[in-house]
Design an enzyme around this catalytic site. Structure first.
Site, PDB file in Angstrom:
ATOM      1  CB  VAL A  57      -1.125  -0.188   1.092  1.00  0.00           C
ATOM      2  CG1 VAL A  57      -1.583   1.149   1.463  1.00  0.00           C
ATOM      3  CG2 VAL A  57      -1.892  -1.215   1.209  1.00  0.00           C
ATOM      4  CB  CYS A  58       4.237   2.130   1.792  1.00  0.00           C
ATOM      5  SG  CYS A  58       3.634   1.407   3.497  1.00  0.00           S
ATOM      6  N   PRO A  59       3.818   2.204  -1.575  1.00  0.00           N
ATOM      7  CG  PRO A  59       4.375   0.604  -3.003  1.00  0.00           C
ATOM      8  CD  PRO A  59       4.060   0.800  -1.475  1.00  0.00           C
TER       9      PRO A  59
END
Length: 185
Positions: A57-59
């Site tokens: 999810v972070c990128p």
């Protein structure tokens, strides 16, 4: 998280941390401090945290902040991304991930986790940062905080909308957007 999340109206905590600012050899790292948040130029700061590098999810969030980088610059706001990973892990991730190679903002490394802990956004079991976003005014005072659970990505357009509203220094109704009328009392 014994003291809870730092909130609106409080000064952003003092810090000095390494950040990845480039992929160019010899120019990869730069120190950023809380002193950089306070200025006489009317420059705001948006600092957003993600849980872990090399995740899923972070990128998507980091890439979306990067796509909207011009929106923040147009609003005289610095953008800083941060996690509890080291600057070396940030650098490796940027080199490894197509969406992160050309970031226009620094990736702050809170390896000691001291800043995340002081902000009250350190998840108690894994000791990683929640998905938190802080909007800080030119005096270094927190004006908006948003914290998401680990598995839910945030809406970057909402961050821009709130920054717009805060910068009017007026009363903004529900769902207000830049260019719309503010409330007159």
């Amino acid at each position: 998280m014994s003291k809870g999340i730092i909130s609106v109206g409080q000064a952003f905590p003092a810090f000095k941390k390494a950040a990845v600012v480039s992929l160019e050899k010899g120019k990869e790292f730069f120190d950023i401090s809380s002193e950089d948040l306070v200025n006489d130029e009317g420059r705001w700061t948006v600092i957003f945290w993600w849980p872990k590098d090399f995740t899923f999810v972070c990128p998507t969030e980091i890439a979306e902040f990067n796509k909207n980088y011009g929106e923040f610059r147009d609003r005289n706001a610095n953008l800083i991304g941060a996690s509890t990973d080291s600057e070396f892990v940030h650098l490796a991730w940027r080199k490894n991930h197509d969406d992160l190679r050309d970031l226009k903002f620094p990736m702050l490394a809170d390896t000691s986790k001291s800043l995340a802990e002081e902000l009250g956004i350190l998840e108690p079991n894994e000791k990683i940062a929640y998905r938190a976003t802080f909007i800080v005014d030119p005096q270094g005072v927190i004006r908006w905080v948003s914290v998401y659970d680990l598995n839910v990505g945030r809406n970057v357009k909402e961050v821009v909308r709130v920054l717009d509203a805060l910068q009017t220094d007026e009363l903004c109704p529900c769902n207000w957007e830049k260019g719309k009328e503010t409330l007159k009392v």
